[in-house]
Design an enzyme around this catalytic site. Structure first.
Site, PDB file in Angstrom:
ATOM      1  N   LYS A  32       1.167  -1.223   0.144  1.00 19.81           N
ATOM      2  CA  LYS A  32       0.089  -0.192  -0.036  1.00 19.81           C
ATOM      3  C   LYS A  32       0.473   0.990  -0.182  1.00 19.81           C
ATOM      4  O   LYS A  32       2.241   0.857   0.762  1.00 19.81           O
ATOM      5  CB  LYS A  32      -0.952  -0.038   1.209  1.00 19.81           C
ATOM      6  CG  LYS A  32      -1.615   1.059   2.281  1.00 19.81           C
ATOM      7  CD  LYS A  32      -3.357   1.426   0.188  1.00 19.81           C
ATOM      8  CE  LYS A  32      -3.273   2.545   0.291  1.00 19.81           C
ATOM      9  NZ  LYS A  32      -4.061   2.898  -1.127  1.00 19.81           N
ATOM     10  N   ASN A  72     -11.921   4.641  -6.733  1.00 24.48           N
ATOM     11  CA  ASN A  72     -11.612   5.402  -5.737  1.00 24.48           C
ATOM     12  C   ASN A  72     -11.447   6.034  -5.709  1.00 24.48           C
ATOM     13  O   ASN A  72     -10.030   6.947  -6.195  1.00 24.48           O
ATOM     14  CB  ASN A  72     -10.556   3.585  -5.097  1.00 24.48           C
ATOM     15  CG  ASN A  72      -9.210   3.930  -5.710  1.00 24.48           C
ATOM     16  OD1 ASN A  72      -8.630   4.812  -4.478  1.00 24.48           O
ATOM     17  ND2 ASN A  72      -8.986   3.444  -6.975  1.00 24.48           N
ATOM     18  N   ILE A 105      -9.350   6.541  -1.491  1.00 24.51           N
ATOM     19  CA  ILE A 105      -8.569   5.991  -0.426  1.00 24.51           C
ATOM     20  C   ILE A 105      -8.247   7.366   0.287  1.00 24.51           C
ATOM     21  O   ILE A 105      -7.897   7.026   1.305  1.00 24.51           O
ATOM     22  CB  ILE A 105      -7.879   4.541  -0.616  1.00 24.51           C
ATOM     23  CG1 ILE A 105      -8.715   3.422  -0.975  1.00 24.51           C
ATOM     24  CG2 ILE A 105      -7.515   4.173   1.033  1.00 24.51           C
ATOM     25  CD1 ILE A 105     -10.112   3.194  -0.764  1.00 24.51           C
ATOM     26  N   LEU A 113      -4.765   7.470   0.295  1.00 21.45           N
ATOM     27  CA  LEU A 113      -3.278   6.854   1.058  1.00 21.45           C
ATOM     28  C   LEU A 113      -3.278   6.430   2.403  1.00 21.45           C
ATOM     29  O   LEU A 113      -2.532   6.735   2.865  1.00 21.45           O
ATOM     30  CB  LEU A 113      -2.080   7.600   0.624  1.00 21.45           C
ATOM     31  CG  LEU A 113      -1.931   8.302  -1.104  1.00 21.45           C
ATOM     32  CD1 LEU A 113      -0.890   8.710  -0.919  1.00 21.45           C
ATOM     33  CD2 LEU A 113      -2.006   6.554  -1.837  1.00 21.45           C
ATOM     34  N   CYS A 159      -1.247   9.581  -7.893  1.00 24.20           N
ATOM     35  CA  CYS A 159      -2.340   9.389  -7.391  1.00 24.20           C
ATOM     36  C   CYS A 159      -2.900  10.156  -7.241  1.00 24.20           C
ATOM     37  O   CYS A 159      -3.173  11.566  -6.859  1.00 24.20           O
ATOM     38  CB  CYS A 159      -1.657   9.685  -5.323  1.00 24.20           C
ATOM     39  SG  CYS A 159      -3.518   9.300  -4.756  1.00 24.20           S
ATOM     40  N   LYS A 195       5.766   5.466 -10.949  1.00 21.97           N
ATOM     41  CA  LYS A 195       4.820   5.067 -11.716  1.00 21.97           C
ATOM     42  C   LYS A 195       3.852   6.187 -12.036  1.00 21.97           C
ATOM     43  O   LYS A 195       3.615   7.809 -11.187  1.00 21.97           O
ATOM     44  CB  LYS A 195       3.538   4.971 -10.649  1.00 21.97           C
ATOM     45  CG  LYS A 195       2.278   4.218 -10.686  1.00 21.97           C
ATOM     46  CD  LYS A 195       2.192   2.956  -9.706  1.00 21.97           C
ATOM     47  CE  LYS A 195       0.306   2.565  -9.950  1.00 21.97           C
ATOM     48  NZ  LYS A 195      -0.294   1.466  -8.508  1.00 21.97           N
ATOM     49  N   ILE A 246      -0.087   2.481 -16.091  1.00 21.64           N
ATOM     50  CA  ILE A 246      -0.334   3.860 -14.894  1.00 21.64           C
ATOM     51  C   ILE A 246      -1.204   3.242 -14.111  1.00 21.64           C
ATOM     52  O   ILE A 246      -1.733   2.213 -13.456  1.00 21.64           O
ATOM     53  CB  ILE A 246      -1.063   4.655 -16.025  1.00 21.64           C
ATOM     54  CG1 ILE A 246      -2.065   3.562 -16.755  1.00 21.64           C
ATOM     55  CG2 ILE A 246      -0.304   4.419 -17.971  1.00 21.64           C
ATOM     56  CD1 ILE A 246      -3.106   4.106 -17.855  1.00 21.64           C
ATOM     57  N   ASN A 247      -1.366   4.218 -13.423  1.00 19.85           N
ATOM     58  CA  ASN A 247      -2.047   4.569 -12.361  1.00 19.85           C
ATOM     59  C   ASN A 247      -3.656   4.934 -13.158  1.00 19.85           C
ATOM     60  O   ASN A 247      -3.416   4.813 -14.009  1.00 19.85           O
ATOM     61  CB  ASN A 247      -1.538   5.497 -11.050  1.00 19.85           C
ATOM     62  CG  ASN A 247      -2.261   5.234 -10.021  1.00 19.85           C
ATOM     63  OD1 ASN A 247      -3.318   5.750  -9.416  1.00 19.85           O
ATOM     64  ND2 ASN A 247      -1.122   5.843  -8.910  1.00 19.85           N
ATOM     65  N   GLY A 283      -3.254  -1.835 -15.191  1.00 18.36           N
ATOM     66  CA  GLY A 283      -4.296  -1.384 -15.946  1.00 18.36           C
ATOM     67  C   GLY A 283      -5.430  -2.009 -16.506  1.00 18.36           C
ATOM     68  O   GLY A 283      -5.632  -2.586 -17.011  1.00 18.36           O
TER      69      GLY A 283
HETATM   70  C1  LIG Z   1      -8.784   0.264  -4.075  1.00 23.97           C
HETATM   71  C2  LIG Z   1      -7.839   1.014  -4.995  1.00 23.97           C
HETATM   72  C3  LIG Z   1      -6.495   1.957  -3.878  1.00 23.97           C
HETATM   73  C4  LIG Z   1      -5.008   2.008  -4.831  1.00 23.97           C
HETATM   74  N1  LIG Z   1      -3.954   2.152  -3.994  1.00 23.97           N
HETATM   75  C5  LIG Z   1      -2.890   2.830  -4.745  1.00 23.97           C
HETATM   76  C6  LIG Z   1      -2.123   3.154  -3.625  1.00 23.97           C
HETATM   77  O1  LIG Z   1      -2.206   3.999  -2.492  1.00 23.97           O
HETATM   78  N2  LIG Z   1      -0.792   3.688  -4.397  1.00 23.97           N
HETATM   79  C7  LIG Z   1      -0.602   3.012  -5.671  1.00 23.97           C
HETATM   80  O2  LIG Z   1       0.083   3.504  -6.316  1.00 23.97           O
HETATM   81  N3  LIG Z   1      -1.354   3.162  -6.482  1.00 23.97           N
HETATM   82  C8  LIG Z   1      -3.187   3.045  -5.398  1.00 23.97           C
HETATM   83  N4  LIG Z   1      -3.688   1.941  -6.271  1.00 23.97           N
HETATM   84  C9  LIG Z   1      -3.825   2.018  -7.925  1.00 23.97           C
HETATM   85  C10 LIG Z   1      -3.713   0.707  -8.138  1.00 23.97           C
HETATM   86  O3  LIG Z   1      -2.397   0.145  -8.525  1.00 23.97           O
HETATM   87  C11 LIG Z   1      -3.493  -0.114  -9.786  1.00 23.97           C
HETATM   88  O4  LIG Z   1      -2.283   0.903 -10.189  1.00 23.97           O
HETATM   89  C12 LIG Z   1      -4.936   0.898 -10.253  1.00 23.97           C
HETATM   90  O5  LIG Z   1      -5.537   0.985  -9.820  1.00 23.97           O
HETATM   91  C13 LIG Z   1      -5.113   0.360 -12.016  1.00 23.97           C
HETATM   92  O6  LIG Z   1      -4.749  -1.038 -12.224  1.00 23.97           O
HETATM   93  P1  LIG Z   1      -6.176  -2.191 -12.044  1.00 23.97           P
HETATM   94  O7  LIG Z   1      -6.686  -1.660 -13.172  1.00 23.97           O
HETATM   95  O8  LIG Z   1      -5.704  -3.577 -12.229  1.00 23.97           O
HETATM   96  O9  LIG Z   1      -7.140  -2.121 -10.860  1.00 23.97           O
HETATM   97  C14 LIG Z   1      -4.879   1.447  -6.242  1.00 23.97           C
HETATM   98  C15 LIG Z   1      -6.438   1.742  -7.225  1.00 23.97           C
HETATM   99  C16 LIG Z   1      -7.296   0.731  -6.239  1.00 23.97           C
HETATM  100  C17 LIG Z   1      -8.673   0.164  -6.746  1.00 23.97           C
END
Ligand SMILES: Cc1cc2nc3c(=O)[nH]c(=O)nc-3n(C[C@H](O)[C@H](O)[C@H](O)COP(=O)(O)O)c2cc1C
Length: 308
Positions: free
Chosen positions: A49, A73, A75, A77, A134, A169, A195-196, A248
């Site tokens: 996390k 989302n 959250i 951090l 983020c 990232k 990507i984020n 992603g």
């Molecule tokens: C509930 C949730 C919490 C996340 N928290 C973080 C985080 O703390 N730091 C971060 O760099 N990315 C965070 N992400 C982004 C994910 O790491 C990921 O890059 C993004 O969700 C895209 O991938 P996915 O479509 O497979 O979920 C979060 C995503 C979700 C859904």
């Protein structure tokens, strides 16, 4: 069949993964929460996390909203802070076979550097993922990731503070991801995570209020996949030889394989973990099956193999 990949080829410590599938930050806690569900030691890596200098309580509820093709989302951090991570989590990770990468987020360039220095020699930590992307925090994260100058400043400061492998990232919420990617690599990043989430909004039409307490949030899940794939493809074309980690909308092995073909060396599984925590294990065996069927002996033969 060789599934191993090197994600920090120019770093003295290196970062060799047994396979190219890891969990994405924020969707797999500190790994410890999932240890009893399946063999997490078989993962390529775990990214923990997002971690900040001080503990954070996160954003007001609700923090997750469903939308077609994914979730939003915000959250904010929520995390235990870097000192608790070093004291309570790293000693557990030190006994694991699977490498753990710490995702760090700061409010200032100095905070990123300070965290990198604190984590530098901690047993159990194999690398840093620098989160400058983020979309859910006011004065951190994405502010640093939307211009090449600020992204480069953060990267250079972290690079100076640690000899650990460093991934950065990146955010899609900017006009020039390729330019930012180049600036970050020139400032010392060993790999890029692409990507984020994409910043979005969901509205409840009965109340006419935003569904999320934070109003806006980050879009993840299948809706994000074509955007992430396009960015991996463009960055791979501009920066050959730089390890790229795709993130992603990856729910299946087929999704992951698209990322390898586009030029990713490894992938992260995020939202899929919220549906099925064992999704990464299923994806690893699906990739292996695909390589056997297609008569590839090594995952590296697939990387960047897009035909045009
Ligand atoms: C509930 C949730 C919490 C996340 N928290 C973080 C985080 O703390 N730091 C971060 O760099 N990315 C965070 N992400 C982004 C994910 O790491 C990921 O890059 C993004 O969700 C895209 O991938 P996915 O479509 O497979 O979920 C979060 C995503 C979700 C859904």
């Amino acid at each position: 069949m060789n599934l191993s990949v090197q994600l920090a080829p120019k770093n003295s410590r290196g970062l060799l993964l047994a396979n190219p599938v890891m969990t994405a930050s924020g969707t797999f806690g500190y790994g410890t929460e999932y240890d009893h569900l399946f063999d997490i030691q078989g993962l390529g890596a775990i990214v923990c996390k997002g971690t900040t200098l001080e503990p954070r309580a996160g954003n007001p509820l609700p923090r997750i909203a469903e939308c077609p093709g994914g979730i939003l989302n915000a959250i904010g951090l929520q995390n235990i802070g870097v000192e608790a991570l070093i004291k309570e989590k790293a000693p557990i990770w030190a006994g694991w076979q699977v490498p753990v990468i710490v995702n760090v987020a700061g409010n200032t360039v100095d905070q990123y550097a300070l965290m990198a220095a604190k984590l530098d020699q901690v047993p159990g930590i194999s690398g840093l993922e620098v989160n400058i992307s983020c979309p859910n925090v006011k004065c951190g994260g994405v502010e640093f990731g939307t211009t090449a100058v600020s992204a480069a400043q953060v990267t250079a400061a972290v690079r100076k503070a640690t000899s650990l492998p460093v991934w950065v990232k990146l955010t899609p919420n900017t006009a020039d991801v390729v330019g930012i990617a180049r600036a970050v690599v020139e400032s010392g990043a060993d790999a890029l995570v692409l990507i984020n989430t994409l910043k979005g909004l969901v509205i409840d039409i009965k109340t006419r209020r935003p569904v999320l307490g934070n109003i806006t949030g980050g879009l993840s899940g299948p809706a994000l996949k074509p955007v992430a794939l396009r960015i991996v493809y463009e960055v791979a074309a501009s920066l050959p030889g730089v390890p790229l980690i795709g993130s992603g909308g990856i729910l299946t092995a087929e999704d992951a394989i698209e990322f390898f073909i586009a030029g990713a060396t490894a992938v992260q599984i995020g939202t899929a973990n919220l549906i099925d925590p064992a999704a990464p294990a299923r994806i690893i065996s699906g990739i292996s099956d695909y390589l056997s069927t297609q008569v590839f002996g090594d995952i590296r033969e697939l990387i960047g193999s897009l035909k045009k």
